[in-house]
Design a protein around this motif. Structure first.
Motif, PDB file in Angstrom:
ATOM      1  N   ALA A 106       0.849  -1.191   0.000  1.00  0.00           N
ATOM      2  CA  ALA A 106       0.000   0.000   0.000  1.00  0.00           C
ATOM      3  C   ALA A 106       0.888   1.246   0.000  1.00  0.00           C
ATOM      4  CB  ALA A 106      -0.907  -0.013   1.212  1.00  0.00           C
ATOM      5  N   MET A 107       0.343   2.345  -0.498  1.00  0.00           N
ATOM      6  CA  MET A 107       1.158   3.552  -0.645  1.00  0.00           C
ATOM      7  C   MET A 107       0.309   4.794  -0.396  1.00  0.00           C
ATOM      8  SD  MET A 107       3.296   4.753  -4.040  1.00  0.00           S
ATOM      9  CE  MET A 107       3.892   3.085  -4.322  1.00  0.00           C
ATOM     10  N   ILE A 108       0.915   5.740   0.319  1.00  0.00           N
ATOM     11  CA  ILE A 108       0.328   7.076   0.480  1.00  0.00           C
ATOM     12  C   ILE A 108       1.358   8.067  -0.066  1.00  0.00           C
ATOM     13  CG2 ILE A 108      -0.467   8.852   2.086  1.00  0.00           C
ATOM     14  CD1 ILE A 108      -1.268   6.590   4.007  1.00  0.00           C
ATOM     15  N   VAL A 109       0.915   8.928  -0.973  1.00  0.00           N
ATOM     16  CA  VAL A 109       1.819   9.900  -1.582  1.00  0.00           C
ATOM     17  C   VAL A 109       1.259  11.302  -1.432  1.00  0.00           C
ATOM     18  CG1 VAL A 109       2.937  10.655  -3.720  1.00  0.00           C
ATOM     19  CG2 VAL A 109       2.646   8.224  -3.276  1.00  0.00           C
ATOM     20  N   ILE A 110       2.077  12.205  -0.892  1.00  0.00           N
ATOM     21  CA  ILE A 110       1.757  13.633  -0.904  1.00  0.00           C
ATOM     22  C   ILE A 110       2.518  14.233  -2.073  1.00  0.00           C
ATOM     23  CG2 ILE A 110       1.982  15.835   0.306  1.00  0.00           C
ATOM     24  CD1 ILE A 110       1.944  14.270   2.928  1.00  0.00           C
ATOM     25  N   SER A 111       1.815  14.784  -3.039  1.00  0.00           N
ATOM     26  CA  SER A 111       2.497  15.323  -4.218  1.00  0.00           C
ATOM     27  C   SER A 111       1.615  16.338  -4.938  1.00  0.00           C
ATOM     28  CB  SER A 111       2.862  14.190  -5.186  1.00  0.00           C
ATOM     29  OG  SER A 111       3.517  14.695  -6.330  1.00  0.00           O
ATOM     30  N   HIS A 112       2.288  17.349  -5.527  1.00  0.00           N
ATOM     31  CA  HIS A 112       1.602  18.311  -6.389  1.00  0.00           C
ATOM     32  C   HIS A 112       1.886  18.023  -7.858  1.00  0.00           C
ATOM     33  CE1 HIS A 112       0.678  20.546  -2.806  1.00  0.00           C
ATOM     34  NE2 HIS A 112       1.945  20.774  -2.537  1.00  0.00           N
ATOM     35  N   ASP A 113       2.628  16.933  -8.106  1.00  0.00           N
ATOM     36  CA  ASP A 113       3.019  16.572  -9.471  1.00  0.00           C
ATOM     37  C   ASP A 113       1.961  15.629 -10.041  1.00  0.00           C
ATOM     38  OD1 ASP A 113       4.174  15.528 -11.792  1.00  0.00           O
ATOM     39  OD2 ASP A 113       6.195  15.503 -10.952  1.00  0.00           O
ATOM     40  N   GLU A 114       1.066  16.181 -10.846  1.00  0.00           N
ATOM     41  CA  GLU A 114      -0.071  15.398 -11.340  1.00  0.00           C
ATOM     42  C   GLU A 114       0.347  14.269 -12.272  1.00  0.00           C
ATOM     43  OE1 GLU A 114      -3.892  18.137 -11.609  1.00  0.00           O
ATOM     44  OE2 GLU A 114      -2.185  19.152 -12.533  1.00  0.00           O
ATOM     45  N   ILE A 115       1.382  14.484 -13.074  1.00  0.00           N
ATOM     46  CA  ILE A 115       1.836  13.425 -13.992  1.00  0.00           C
ATOM     47  C   ILE A 115       2.481  12.293 -13.200  1.00  0.00           C
ATOM     48  CG2 ILE A 115       3.451  12.886 -15.864  1.00  0.00           C
ATOM     49  CD1 ILE A 115       2.871  15.607 -17.036  1.00  0.00           C
ATOM     50  N   PHE A 116       3.248  12.626 -12.155  1.00  0.00           N
ATOM     51  CA  PHE A 116       3.835  11.613 -11.285  1.00  0.00           C
ATOM     52  C   PHE A 116       2.732  10.766 -10.651  1.00  0.00           C
ATOM     53  CE2 PHE A 116       5.096  10.495  -6.884  1.00  0.00           C
ATOM     54  CZ  PHE A 116       6.156   9.642  -7.157  1.00  0.00           C
ATOM     55  N   ILE A 117       1.691  11.426 -10.135  1.00  0.00           N
ATOM     56  CA  ILE A 117       0.571  10.709  -9.511  1.00  0.00           C
ATOM     57  C   ILE A 117      -0.079   9.753 -10.509  1.00  0.00           C
ATOM     58  CG2 ILE A 117      -1.785  11.053  -8.627  1.00  0.00           C
ATOM     59  CD1 ILE A 117      -0.739  13.565  -7.212  1.00  0.00           C
ATOM     60  N   GLU A 118      -0.212  10.209 -11.737  1.00  0.00           N
ATOM     61  CA  GLU A 118      -0.808   9.371 -12.779  1.00  0.00           C
ATOM     62  C   GLU A 118       0.088   8.183 -13.122  1.00  0.00           C
ATOM     63  OE1 GLU A 118      -1.799   9.869 -17.525  1.00  0.00           O
ATOM     64  OE2 GLU A 118      -2.032  11.617 -16.224  1.00  0.00           O
ATOM     65  N   ASN A 119       1.400   8.413 -13.176  1.00  0.00           N
ATOM     66  CA  ASN A 119       2.337   7.376 -13.625  1.00  0.00           C
ATOM     67  C   ASN A 119       2.579   6.275 -12.599  1.00  0.00           C
ATOM     68  OD1 ASN A 119       2.595   8.649 -16.062  1.00  0.00           O
ATOM     69  ND2 ASN A 119       4.615   9.511 -15.666  1.00  0.00           N
ATOM     70  N   ILE A 120       2.281   6.520 -11.320  1.00  0.00           N
ATOM     71  CA  ILE A 120       2.495   5.470 -10.310  1.00  0.00           C
ATOM     72  C   ILE A 120       1.170   4.780  -9.951  1.00  0.00           C
ATOM     73  CG2 ILE A 120       4.598   6.486  -9.366  1.00  0.00           C
ATOM     74  CD1 ILE A 120       2.889   7.508  -7.001  1.00  0.00           C
ATOM     75  N   ALA A 121       0.179   4.935 -10.823  1.00  0.00           N
ATOM     76  CA  ALA A 121      -1.088   4.187 -10.724  1.00  0.00           C
ATOM     77  C   ALA A 121      -1.812   4.408  -9.402  1.00  0.00           C
ATOM     78  CB  ALA A 121      -0.820   2.689 -10.941  1.00  0.00           C
ATOM     79  N   ILE A 122      -1.962   5.680  -9.023  1.00  0.00           N
ATOM     80  CA  ILE A 122      -2.740   6.008  -7.829  1.00  0.00           C
ATOM     81  C   ILE A 122      -4.191   5.564  -8.030  1.00  0.00           C
ATOM     82  CG2 ILE A 122      -3.742   7.965  -6.559  1.00  0.00           C
ATOM     83  CD1 ILE A 122      -0.867   7.370  -5.757  1.00  0.00           C
ATOM     84  N   THR A 123      -4.766   4.916  -7.000  1.00  0.00           N
ATOM     85  CA  THR A 123      -6.125   4.388  -7.123  1.00  0.00           C
ATOM     86  C   THR A 123      -7.181   5.339  -6.543  1.00  0.00           C
ATOM     87  OG1 THR A 123      -5.784   3.166  -5.050  1.00  0.00           O
ATOM     88  CG2 THR A 123      -5.391   1.975  -7.094  1.00  0.00           C
ATOM     89  N   LYS A 124      -6.740   6.256  -5.657  1.00  0.00           N
ATOM     90  CA  LYS A 124      -7.696   7.180  -5.038  1.00  0.00           C
ATOM     91  C   LYS A 124      -6.977   8.476  -4.663  1.00  0.00           C
ATOM     92  CE  LYS A 124     -10.307   5.352  -1.858  1.00  0.00           C
ATOM     93  NZ  LYS A 124     -10.680   4.831  -0.516  1.00  0.00           N
ATOM     94  N   THR A 125      -7.612   9.614  -4.937  1.00  0.00           N
ATOM     95  CA  THR A 125      -7.061  10.918  -4.567  1.00  0.00           C
ATOM     96  C   THR A 125      -7.947  11.546  -3.502  1.00  0.00           C
ATOM     97  OG1 THR A 125      -6.094  11.258  -6.752  1.00  0.00           O
ATOM     98  CG2 THR A 125      -6.405  13.209  -5.394  1.00  0.00           C
ATOM     99  N   ILE A 126      -7.318  11.987  -2.401  1.00  0.00           N
ATOM    100  CA  ILE A 126      -8.061  12.573  -1.290  1.00  0.00           C
ATOM    101  C   ILE A 126      -7.640  14.031  -1.129  1.00  0.00           C
ATOM    102  CG2 ILE A 126      -8.474  12.480   1.202  1.00  0.00           C
ATOM    103  CD1 ILE A 126      -7.960   9.479   1.024  1.00  0.00           C
ATOM    104  N   PRO A 127      -8.523  14.983  -1.454  1.00  0.00           N
ATOM    105  CA  PRO A 127      -8.203  16.399  -1.214  1.00  0.00           C
ATOM    106  C   PRO A 127      -8.190  16.660   0.296  1.00  0.00           C
ATOM    107  CG  PRO A 127     -10.094  16.120  -2.699  1.00  0.00           C
ATOM    108  CD  PRO A 127      -9.849  14.805  -2.048  1.00  0.00           C
ATOM    109  N   PHE A 128      -7.203  17.428   0.760  1.00  0.00           N
ATOM    110  CA  PHE A 128      -7.110  17.673   2.206  1.00  0.00           C
ATOM    111  C   PHE A 128      -6.882  19.165   2.471  1.00  0.00           C
ATOM    112  CE2 PHE A 128      -5.086  17.727   6.386  1.00  0.00           C
ATOM    113  CZ  PHE A 128      -5.926  16.883   7.087  1.00  0.00           C
TER     114      PHE A 128
END
Length: 532
Positions: A510-532
């Motif tokens: 499992a993975m939790i990523v804090i990032s503002h890099d939208e392409i990075f988020i897309e490329n590591i196959a994020i399954t859910k995005t949580i706005p905080f």
């Protein structure tokens, strides 16, 4: 005659004070449009900007600026004690204006103000373009966040009348909202732009990309997608050249070997004839003299053939780009699909002596190998949230359940690593049961091969540090089943980012990523995005 804005660099060479060559005989022109400069960290991108700005002087060659340039630098630490008014060169005028309004003005105050009665409103309007209009102009920069400081300098740069705007890593420290604001400014900008960036979304807005490589400067027309397509075409052609050069060298060696064996056979035949006495000695002597005379010329010719083939191979090797893809499995990190990894139920948190609630009635459940991205504005509490998840902080109310034992948090500063030790020594500190040979093998899988494994961590780039942290924890006998990464791509070049993406795609937990890099988020196959 119409004025043509250009930055013309001719035959420029520059060495650092310790005699390291950065540029040698560089000739380059920046003209109309939007140009990006890319390249690995340390390749000389910021040095080039400083040379254009006149902060550094070339050892030889020249830089000619037809027009004016405004520069938004990357390193803003030198301005920490300045005020916002100082950034806009407005401190003296604002002070004079205050005295005039208070009725305490001297004649010199009117001279200083120079009829610029709307200076405060004008600066506020410039700040509003980057959502900073509420800031007091007398506020010092060291009281602002990194994102606010970057936006402040961008506001100043975009407000100038300069022909060229030069931006050095403008999206560093910016959250997604601020990045989108900048993308809009760049899209609508009518000035000439020169931008150093690793932000792939920003690079899509460019009209030309200049890449600084060990083989020299390469120029690509179009945006980032066009750049990738052209690079892939070049890489395919270069790989074919490399294969052809290897074949040529092998063929040359075989040809020379066959020729030498043939000469050796003739020499042996001559010896047999001489011993048998079937051939007159005078004839044999003549044959030997001719062979000896030709041998030197043949050796020279063979050496030339080998040199030529080896040179072709070396040139092909220089142009080839080594792939930094990771291709291995990490089954030890696998988390069963139905397993609760972490569960937060109605969690509240605020720091001591603060009335502000950072986390309020927050709920989150991560099940199995889910990949969660936590997004939000800088200062919204994302890092606080992950510290609650790891147990680094304790919630005021609510419940946090952790279904696994091994959780690793990788921060932006590589705090997990001992900065004074080598990559290899850090790896063995994390994994003391592993022998040095096996440790070297594990590090090689993360591209720390041979001498690279002996580099001291403090001397590594940000990308190398992140790669070293991943190697130390993912190649362990008991790797984490929950990996938390805080802004992992900040200050990284594109090659490092793609290498980290490749490594993370081998991870099965499992993975939790804090990032503002939208392409990075897309490329590591994020399954859910949580706005905080």
């Amino acid at each position: 005659m119409q004025h043509i804005s250009q930055i013309i660099i001719q035959n420029l060479s520059y060495k650092t004070p310790d005699d390291k060559s950065i540029f040698e005989d560089l000739t380059l022109t920046f003209g109309i449009g939007k140009t990006a400069i890319v390249g690995k960290n340390g390749s000389g991108k910021t040095t080039l900007v400083k040379l254009i700005a006149g902060e550094l002087s070339p050892n030889s060659g020249s830089i000619k600026l037809n027009g004016t340039a405004a520069i938004c630098p990357q390193n803003l630490n030198a301005f920490a004690h300045s005020t916002i008014a100082d950034v806009f060169d407005a401190t003296a005028k604002l002070y004079a204006l205050d005295k005039i309004k208070a009725g305490d003005a001297l004649e010199n105050d009117f001279t200083i103000l120079n009829d610029d009665w709307n200076i405060q409103e004008r600066i506020q309007k410039q700040l509003k373009a980057f959502d900073l209009e509420k800031l007091d102009l007398r506020r010092r920069l060291d009281s602002l966040s990194g994102g606010e400081i970057t936006k402040l300098w961008l506001a100043k740069t975009f407000a100038t009348n300069a022909d060229f705007l030069i931006l050095d890593e403008p999206t560093n420290n910016l959250d997604i909202t601020a990045r989108k604001l900048l993308y809009g400014k760049i899209t609508n900008c009518k000035k000439n732009l020169v931008i150093i960036s690793h932000d792939r979304k920003l690079l899509e807005l460019m009209q030309q990309i200049i890449e600084i490589t060990v083989a020299g400067i390469k120029i690509y027309g179009g945006n980032y997608s066009d750049y990738l397509q052209q690079k892939n075409t070049q890489q395919t052609a270069t790989e074919r050249q490399l294969a052809d050069a290897k074949k040529l060298l092998q063929k040359t060696k075989l040809s020379i070997q066959a020729a030498r064996e043939k000469r050796a056979e003739r020499e042996s035949q001559g010896m047999r004839l001489r011993k048998s006495g079937s051939q007159a000695p005078i004839i044999l002597d003549g044959m030997q003299q001719r062979a000896t005379k030709n041998q030197g010329a043949l050796a020279t010719r063979e050496e030339h053939m080998l040199d030529k083939a080896q040179k072709s191979l070396n040139e092909a090797k220089v142009n080839i780009e080594i792939s930094e893809e990771f291709k291995f499995s990490l089954p030890e990190t696998k988390v069963p699909n139905g397993k609760i990894v972490v569960c937060l139920e109605q969690v509240d948190f605020s720091y001591p002596n603060s009335n502000k609630q950072i986390v309020n009635n927050f709920n989150l459940t991560i099940t199995g190998p889910e990949r969660i991205a936590i997004t939000g504005a800088n200062g919204s509490g994302k890092t606080t949230l992950v510290k609650l998840i790891t147990g680094g902080l304790t919630q005021a109310n609510g419940k946090i359940t952790r279904g696994i034992e091994n959780i690793r948090y990788l921060d932006q500063h590589a705090s997990l690593l001992d900065q004074t030790l080598s990559v290899l020594d850090n790896f063995r500190a994390f994994n003391p049961q592993i022998k040095e040979t096996e440790a070297c093998f594990c590090l090689a899988r993360f591209l720390f091969r041979n001498r690279d494994a002996l580099k001291i961590v403090m001397n590594l780039s940000n990308g190398e540090k992140t790669r070293a942290m991943l190697a130390c924890i993912l190649m362990a006998k008991q790797p984490p089943q929950l990996l938390i990464l805080d802004e992992p791509t900040n200050h990284m070049d594109i090659a490092s980012i793609t290498a980290i993406e490749s490594a993370l795609n081998c991870y099965e937990g499992a993975m939790i990523v804090i990032s503002h890099d939208e392409i990075f988020i897309e490329n590591i196959a994020i399954t859910k995005t949580i706005p905080f």
